[in-house]
Design an enzyme around this catalytic site. Structure first.
Site, PDB file in Angstrom:
ATOM      1  CG  HIS A 205       9.299  28.986  13.306  1.00  0.00           C
ATOM      2  ND1 HIS A 205       8.785  29.525  14.460  1.00  0.00           N
ATOM      3  CD2 HIS A 205       9.967  27.870  13.686  1.00  0.00           C
ATOM      4  CE1 HIS A 205       9.143  28.776  15.493  1.00  0.00           C
ATOM      5  NE2 HIS A 205       9.853  27.753  15.053  1.00  0.00           N
TER       6      HIS A 205
HETATM    7  C1  UD1 Z   1      14.280  24.822  14.487  1.00  0.00           C
HETATM    8  C2  UD1 Z   1      13.715  23.865  15.542  1.00  0.00           C
HETATM    9  C3  UD1 Z   1      12.444  24.466  16.142  1.00  0.00           C
HETATM   10  C4  UD1 Z   1      12.694  25.878  16.666  1.00  0.00           C
HETATM   11  C5  UD1 Z   1      13.301  26.720  15.555  1.00  0.00           C
HETATM   12  C6  UD1 Z   1      13.621  28.124  16.039  1.00  0.00           C
HETATM   13  C7  UD1 Z   1      14.097  21.455  15.116  1.00  0.00           C
HETATM   14  C8  UD1 Z   1      13.457  20.187  14.730  1.00  0.00           C
HETATM   15  N1  UD1 Z   1      13.359  22.567  14.965  1.00  0.00           N
HETATM   16  O1  UD1 Z   1      13.310  24.898  13.450  1.00  0.00           O
HETATM   17  O2  UD1 Z   1      12.028  23.664  17.217  1.00  0.00           O
HETATM   18  O3  UD1 Z   1      11.484  26.440  17.089  1.00  0.00           O
HETATM   19  O4  UD1 Z   1      14.499  26.096  15.084  1.00  0.00           O
HETATM   20  O5  UD1 Z   1      14.045  28.935  15.029  1.00  0.00           O
HETATM   21  O6  UD1 Z   1      15.237  21.433  15.557  1.00  0.00           O
HETATM   22  N2  UD1 Z   1      17.423  28.283   7.684  1.00  0.00           N
HETATM   23  C9  UD1 Z   1      18.244  29.243   7.165  1.00  0.00           C
HETATM   24  N3  UD1 Z   1      19.229  29.762   7.978  1.00  0.00           N
HETATM   25  C10 UD1 Z   1      19.399  29.357   9.259  1.00  0.00           C
HETATM   26  C11 UD1 Z   1      18.552  28.371   9.773  1.00  0.00           C
HETATM   27  C12 UD1 Z   1      17.557  27.840   8.980  1.00  0.00           C
HETATM   28  O7  UD1 Z   1      18.121  29.648   6.028  1.00  0.00           O
HETATM   29  O8  UD1 Z   1      20.304  29.886   9.945  1.00  0.00           O
HETATM   30  C13 UD1 Z   1      16.338  27.728   6.823  1.00  0.00           C
HETATM   31  C14 UD1 Z   1      16.777  26.576   5.969  1.00  0.00           C
HETATM   32  O9  UD1 Z   1      16.103  26.639   4.763  1.00  0.00           O
HETATM   33  C15 UD1 Z   1      16.297  25.385   6.751  1.00  0.00           C
HETATM   34  C16 UD1 Z   1      15.015  25.907   7.374  1.00  0.00           C
HETATM   35  O10 UD1 Z   1      15.290  27.275   7.648  1.00  0.00           O
HETATM   36  O11 UD1 Z   1      16.079  24.249   5.984  1.00  0.00           O
HETATM   37  C17 UD1 Z   1      14.625  25.190   8.628  1.00  0.00           C
HETATM   38  O12 UD1 Z   1      15.707  25.187   9.566  1.00  0.00           O
HETATM   39  P1  UD1 Z   1      15.836  24.010  10.674  1.00  0.00           P
HETATM   40  O13 UD1 Z   1      16.984  24.289  11.565  1.00  0.00           O
HETATM   41  O14 UD1 Z   1      15.793  22.706   9.992  1.00  0.00           O
HETATM   42  O15 UD1 Z   1      14.502  24.112  11.485  1.00  0.00           O
HETATM   43  P2  UD1 Z   1      13.703  25.394  11.989  1.00  0.00           P
HETATM   44  O16 UD1 Z   1      12.442  25.491  11.232  1.00  0.00           O
HETATM   45  O17 UD1 Z   1      14.591  26.589  12.066  1.00  0.00           O
END
Ligand code: UD1
Length: 370
Positions: A205
């Protein structure tokens, strides 16, 4: 004594669960869970609370997704209001996500004693948002709880006073120990038509692997090839799913054309750990999974240039392949041929890290009130 435990993203829930249990068991301690809402899908959040026996958080800040700055700023503003209401003695943050940095920054500036659990880890790669979160959180927090020897060395080199640093072990392993019976009983393998030790588990991811379409295409092609040798099960993070679609790689189509490459939805904690424990091999770019595989003795190939968890390489079963599929192939093929690396469990990864943290905090609290 009022304590706030902060969690925002999936790996945080696994780390706060043992802390919540340990603090809840102490008379006179009032522990409050704050969920920032950084992860909000049921599969990324709710199921973890259920699987780990966590109650509903008292506060959900519902920040959702956003830019690095936008998300961090929203968490800060909303967490500030929680502190207005709660006036806790302690705030505890875990890991390295945006919620970790945002809440520690707010809390420290208000003069509230702030503890960082999983302190001192360094990838030395400032292109990762997590590295900035780790550096900044450690620089300002009052107490630093460390999971592996490299953390102690890194903090020392950065000039942190010894009395702030406590080597307590790994709270993520506390959760694994706690859930081990339930994990054994999960029927996830039969649901995905998998047999123990006869499949490869993949999770990817990180922006470095999924945000560049050519890189993502190369990765999927590599996994297609691998799935011709052994079934591959790949629970797809929402971020990865979005990037696959943007790169013109329709998950449904891949599933249809390559039935042995099983793209499935994100799994809950219990089912996922069952998949980890029975895998021949894990391929990942996750942080926590490098540790969980080390504890379980399952071979792990990490598709990253660096790791902030070097003990998993020095003592555990982790192998850093960088972005080089040829290099990864050597280890993958050896594992498929039955030649797996042997490792040992790092010191204090014994299921009692949360208790050590409680002991330190209560000792400090008593000393302050004498
Ligand atoms: C975050 C953490 C990362 C961790 C990961 C575990 C930061 C900078 N990154 O990354 O260190 O390894 O979580 O999962 O804090 N999204 C959804 N539903 C959700 C959550 C996310 O659809 O419940 C999608 C959205 O499009 C979002 C993208 O995933 O923009 C990224 O989510 P985000 O929380 O920004 O970062 P992660 O890549 O999940």
């Amino acid at each position: 004594q009022k304590i706030i435990l902060v969690a925002g993203a999936r790996p945080n829930f696994v780390k706060i669960a043992p802390l919540w249990r340990a603090f809840s068991a102490i008379k006179g301690v009032e522990v409050t869970l704050v969920h920032t809402g950084q992860h909000y899908d049921d599969a990324m959040s709710k199921v973890f609370f259920e699987d780990l026996g966590l109650p509903e958080p008292e506060y959900n800040l519902n920040v959702g997704s956003g830019s690095q700055a936008g998300q961090t700023a929203d968490i800060m503003t909303r967490f500030d209001q929680v502190l207005d209401e709660m006036m806790p003695h302690d705030v505890i943050v875990v890991g390295d996500v945006n919620s970790t940095l945002a809440c520690s920054l707010v809390s420290v500036k208000r003069g509230i004693r702030t503890s960082h659990v999983e302190a001192g880890l360094r990838s030395f790669d400032r292109s990762m948002p997590e590295e900035i979160n780790r550096l900044a959180t450690d620089a300002i927090s009052d107490l630093l709880f460390v999971s592996e020897p490299s953390g102690i060395e890194n903090l020392k080199r950065e000039g942190v006073a010894d009395e702030k640093v406590h080597f307590v072990g790994n709270v993520m392993i506390d959760s694994l120990v706690f859930a081990s019976e339930a994990i054994k009983e999960s029927d996830v393998l039969s649901r995905f038509l998998l047999e123990s030790y006869k499949y490869v588990l993949v999770t990817i991811h990180r922006p470095s692997n999924v945000d560049h379409p050519p890189r993502l295409r190369e990765l999927i092609n590599w996994l297609k090839e691998l799935s011709s040798k052994m079934p591959v099960v790949f629970p797809v993070h929402p971020r990865t799913r979005n990037r696959l679609v943007e790169a013109g790689l329709d998950p449904a189509q891949i599933k249809q054309q390559f039935p042995n490459l099983k793209l499935v939805s994100p799994q809950g904690y219990i089912d996922f750990q069952k998949l980890v424990s029975q895998a021949r091999l894990v391929i990942t770019d996750s942080g926590g999974l490098q540790e969980e595989t080390t504890w379980l003795g399952v071979p792990c190939v990490t598709l990253r240039e660096n790791t902030e968890r070097p003990v998993t390489i020095e003592q555990g079963t982790n192998y850093l392949a960088g972005f080089d599929f040829a290099k990864a192939d050597d280890v993958v093929n050896a594992c498929l041929a039955g030649k797996s690396p042997k490792g040992r469990v790092p010191d204090l990864w014994d299921g009692h890290a949360a208790q050590r943290i409680v002991d330190v905090l209560l000792r400090k609290h008593k000393a302050r009130n004498v």
